[in-house]
Design a protein around this motif. Structure first.
Motif, PDB file in Angstrom:
ATOM      1  N   SER A   1       0.870  -1.392   0.061  1.00  0.00           N
ATOM      2  CA  SER A   1      -0.272  -0.165  -0.025  1.00  0.00           C
ATOM      3  C   SER A   1       0.694   1.122   0.220  1.00  0.00           C
ATOM      4  N   LEU A   2       1.914   1.152   0.848  1.00  0.00           N
ATOM      5  CA  LEU A   2       2.767   2.339   0.743  1.00  0.00           C
ATOM      6  C   LEU A   2       3.348   2.627  -0.622  1.00  0.00           C
ATOM      7  N   GLU A   3       3.883   1.446  -1.217  1.00  0.00           N
ATOM      8  CA  GLU A   3       4.618   1.614  -2.544  1.00  0.00           C
ATOM      9  C   GLU A   3       3.422   2.045  -3.386  1.00  0.00           C
ATOM     10  N   LYS A   4       2.195   1.771  -3.623  1.00  0.00           N
ATOM     11  CA  LYS A   4       1.272   2.319  -4.356  1.00  0.00           C
ATOM     12  C   LYS A   4       0.869   3.894  -4.118  1.00  0.00           C
ATOM     13  N   ILE A   5       1.026   4.201  -3.127  1.00  0.00           N
ATOM     14  CA  ILE A   5       1.065   5.696  -2.794  1.00  0.00           C
ATOM     15  C   ILE A   5       2.311   6.391  -3.148  1.00  0.00           C
ATOM     16  N   LEU A   6       3.526   5.938  -2.965  1.00  0.00           N
ATOM     17  CA  LEU A   6       4.713   6.533  -3.545  1.00  0.00           C
ATOM     18  C   LEU A   6       5.144   6.429  -4.788  1.00  0.00           C
ATOM     19  N   LEU A   7       4.540   5.361  -5.490  1.00  0.00           N
ATOM     20  CA  LEU A   7       4.946   4.945  -6.791  1.00  0.00           C
ATOM     21  C   LEU A   7       6.468   4.521  -7.042  1.00  0.00           C
ATOM     22  N   GLU A   8       6.999   4.132  -5.987  1.00  0.00           N
ATOM     23  CA  GLU A   8       8.271   3.537  -5.625  1.00  0.00           C
ATOM     24  C   GLU A   8       8.364   2.230  -5.206  1.00  0.00           C
ATOM     25  N   GLU A   9       9.185   1.332  -5.476  1.00  0.00           N
ATOM     26  CA  GLU A   9       9.311   0.106  -4.931  1.00  0.00           C
ATOM     27  C   GLU A   9      10.565   0.382  -3.728  1.00  0.00           C
ATOM     28  N   LEU A  10      10.036  -0.134  -2.707  1.00  0.00           N
ATOM     29  CA  LEU A  10      10.894  -0.148  -1.364  1.00  0.00           C
ATOM     30  C   LEU A  10      11.480  -1.504  -1.119  1.00  0.00           C
ATOM     31  N   LEU A  11      12.624  -1.406  -0.543  1.00  0.00           N
ATOM     32  CA  LEU A  11      13.297  -2.497   0.154  1.00  0.00           C
ATOM     33  C   LEU A  11      12.740  -2.855   1.368  1.00  0.00           C
ATOM     34  N   ASP A  12      12.877  -4.134   2.047  1.00  0.00           N
ATOM     35  CA  ASP A  12      12.198  -4.546   3.212  1.00  0.00           C
ATOM     36  C   ASP A  12      13.156  -3.580   4.246  1.00  0.00           C
ATOM     37  N   LYS A  13      14.161  -3.135   4.351  1.00  0.00           N
ATOM     38  CA  LYS A  13      15.022  -2.529   5.283  1.00  0.00           C
ATOM     39  C   LYS A  13      14.246  -1.187   5.300  1.00  0.00           C
ATOM     40  N   GLU A  14      13.970  -0.586   3.986  1.00  0.00           N
ATOM     41  CA  GLU A  14      13.424   0.727   3.784  1.00  0.00           C
ATOM     42  C   GLU A  14      12.083   0.637   4.366  1.00  0.00           C
ATOM     43  N   TYR A  15      11.328  -0.034   4.213  1.00  0.00           N
ATOM     44  CA  TYR A  15      10.106   0.040   4.702  1.00  0.00           C
ATOM     45  C   TYR A  15      10.175  -0.124   6.269  1.00  0.00           C
ATOM     46  N   ASP A  16      11.055  -1.128   6.839  1.00  0.00           N
ATOM     47  CA  ASP A  16      11.060  -1.018   8.124  1.00  0.00           C
ATOM     48  C   ASP A  16      11.734   0.021   8.850  1.00  0.00           C
ATOM     49  N   TYR A  17      12.609   0.802   8.282  1.00  0.00           N
ATOM     50  CA  TYR A  17      13.038   2.051   8.793  1.00  0.00           C
ATOM     51  C   TYR A  17      12.020   3.061   8.776  1.00  0.00           C
ATOM     52  N   PHE A  18      10.959   3.241   7.764  1.00  0.00           N
ATOM     53  CA  PHE A  18       9.872   4.062   7.796  1.00  0.00           C
ATOM     54  C   PHE A  18       9.233   3.711   9.070  1.00  0.00           C
ATOM     55  N   ILE A  19       8.953   2.649   9.245  1.00  0.00           N
ATOM     56  CA  ILE A  19       8.052   2.269  10.553  1.00  0.00           C
ATOM     57  C   ILE A  19       8.708   2.670  11.762  1.00  0.00           C
ATOM     58  N   LYS A  20       9.847   2.317  11.940  1.00  0.00           N
ATOM     59  CA  LYS A  20      10.687   2.858  13.186  1.00  0.00           C
ATOM     60  C   LYS A  20      10.763   4.449  13.561  1.00  0.00           C
ATOM     61  N   SER A  21      10.834   4.844  12.003  1.00  0.00           N
ATOM     62  CA  SER A  21      11.021   6.690  12.182  1.00  0.00           C
ATOM     63  C   SER A  21       9.472   7.036  12.599  1.00  0.00           C
ATOM     64  N   MET A  22       8.543   6.472  11.937  1.00  0.00           N
ATOM     65  CA  MET A  22       7.155   6.995  12.308  1.00  0.00           C
ATOM     66  C   MET A  22       6.853   6.688  13.798  1.00  0.00           C
ATOM     67  N   GLN A  23       7.156   5.347  14.405  1.00  0.00           N
ATOM     68  CA  GLN A  23       6.822   5.047  15.945  1.00  0.00           C
ATOM     69  C   GLN A  23       7.682   6.056  16.737  1.00  0.00           C
ATOM     70  N   ARG A  24       8.804   6.338  16.224  1.00  0.00           N
ATOM     71  CA  ARG A  24       9.711   7.420  17.164  1.00  0.00           C
ATOM     72  C   ARG A  24       8.639   8.984  17.180  1.00  0.00           C
ATOM     73  N   LEU A  25       7.991   9.109  16.140  1.00  0.00           N
ATOM     74  CA  LEU A  25       7.319  10.330  16.069  1.00  0.00           C
ATOM     75  C   LEU A  25       5.827  10.031  16.905  1.00  0.00           C
ATOM     76  N   VAL A  26       5.504   8.865  17.148  1.00  0.00           N
ATOM     77  CA  VAL A  26       4.094   8.563  17.624  1.00  0.00           C
ATOM     78  C   VAL A  26       4.495   8.624  19.329  1.00  0.00           C
ATOM     79  N   ASP A  27       5.892   8.235  19.637  1.00  0.00           N
ATOM     80  CA  ASP A  27       6.243   8.001  20.837  1.00  0.00           C
ATOM     81  C   ASP A  27       6.527   9.573  21.607  1.00  0.00           C
TER      82      ASP A  27
END
Length: 402
Positions: free
Chosen positions: A210-236
């Motif tokens: 779903s994120l790749e569909k919004i960004l129109l870009e293919e992401l690696l697994d480590k890039e997606y995990d880094y995005f989730i960790k960064s957003m989680q730091r913002l949530v915390d």
């Protein structure tokens, strides 16, 4: 105060960690430039981005490859513009036929109108009549990433994934903004309250596709995990409520669980261990009962035997799947008594009993995830009967001409 500033520096450094991606280090220099306006890569047909035919190009010569690239981009925009115009006309006609207001005629109304006007007995959904928005049919496509002179539109073009790194850039900006708000609260001698923090109990992060569909870009697994960790730091962050609009752009609302659903009440045995007894577990011709006992060690007993009661590995996986899904595999004990049916039916009955019993040991958010995963739904499927005049349920006798 010094400790707070040190913790804040660590959080900001983790969000823009240079060790994970080399290109993200350049974002530090861009963060201060809040006046930079980036051009989105997702094509918005409503915007007037198609240059006029009479527009004159610059005096510089344009290569044939550049000219073909720009022509292909403009042709796609014209094609989508025409398709959307035809879709809007068809939607208005369909709304008038059904006697509805064209302005408030949603996609759900279109689907129901299609089923009413063009009933189809075809089983495959792809072969049934449909009417979808052109964006849903053809999908989005990146617009021209640079102009006639070859200058890229996006300020992060040379990172090769500008839309992805722009999100990380916005996370860093949001973190700085929240830090300023927190400073203002501390200057007033006001303690951070729980209502200043965002509540995400009714939503979950977007999946990678779903994120790749919004960004129109293919992401690696480590890039997606880094995005989730960064957003989680913002949530915390203690005052993450002020960034709710940005955070919710990348989360999906969960369907609210049915309030009428009856959750089994916990009972206690002689050893003061909580347990739940599910006495109506069925699948095909199998009937039985399952007892889920809390404060356990992961012991599974089926008709007096352990998990080796089933010889098939797939049946064993069916049994332990609800425990793995809810992360309760080593926290409860299972005692099941089943009869009738074969291995598949017995495994399905035990799985359903375990899933229903685990509802009493997990929170509402996990129960909602279990419901969406289909663990709490009874499986009505049965073996299809053999038909007269043929070899099996679907298999036909071999036809011989002579």
């Amino acid at each position: 105060m010094a400790m707070l500033m040190f913790t804040r520096f660590i959080n900001l450094r983790n969000v823009i960690n240079i060790n994970n991606f080399g290109a993200i280090g350049s974002i530090l220099n861009i963060t201060q430039c809040s006046d930079v306006i980036s051009k989105p890569y997702c094509i918005n047909i409503n915007d007037d981005m198609i240059p006029h035919k009479s527009a004159k190009l610059t005096g510089k010569k344009i290569s044939s490859a550049m000219r073909a690239y720009l022509k292909q981009s403009n042709d796609y925009k014209e094609f989508m513009k025409k398709q959307i115009a035809e879709y809007d006309i068809g939607k208005r006609y369909l709304a008038n036929i059904m006697g509805e207001d064209p302005e408030n005629f949603t996609q759900k109304d279109i689907n129901s109108a299609i089923r009413y006007l063009f009933p189809s007995g075809l089983y495959d959904q792809g072969a049934q009549p449909m009417m979808l928005h052109p964006i849903d049919v053809y999908g989005n496509r990146k617009e021209a990433e640079f102009d006639e002179s070859g200058r890229p539109h996006h300020f992060l073009f040379y990172t090769t994934k500008p839309n992805y790194y722009e999100i990380l850039h916005n996370i860093a900006k949001s973190m700085i903004h929240l830090n300023k708000i927190e400073d203002q609260i501390l200057e007033r001698n006001i303690q951070s309250a729980p209502e200043h923090k965002i509540d995400l109990s009714d939503s979950e992060w977007l999946q990678k596709k779903s994120l790749e569909k919004i960004l129109l870009e293919e992401l690696l697994d480590k890039e997606y995990d880094y995005f989730i960790k960064s957003m989680q730091r913002l949530v915390d962050h203690p005052v993450s409520k002020h960034a709710e609009s940005f955070i919710m752009e990348y989360r999906r609302k969960l369907l609210s669980i049915n309030q009428d659903m009856k959750i089994p009440q916990l009972e206690y045995d002689s050893d003061n261990r909580p347990f739940v007894l599910i006495d109506r577990c069925a699948r095909k011709n199998t009937r039985g009962e399952v007892k889920v006992i809390g404060n356990g060690s992961g012991k599974i007993t089926i008709n007096g035997k352990d998990l080796t009661y089933f010889d098939d590995m797939q049946c064993r996986e069916q049994i332990i799947f609800p425990l793995i899904f809810t992360e309760m595999i080593d926290k409860v004990d299972i005692e099941a008594t089943i009869s009738g049916g074969g291995p598949t039916g017995q495994a399905g009955a035990v799985r359903l009993g375990i899933a229903k019993g685990l509802q009493s040991f997990v929170d509402s958010q996990m129960r909602e995830r279990m419901r969406l995963a289909g663990l709490l739904t009874y499986d009505w499927r049965r073996r299809e009967r053999k038909k007269w005049g043929q070899e099996g349920a679907r298999r036909k006798f071999t036809w011989k001409k002579r």
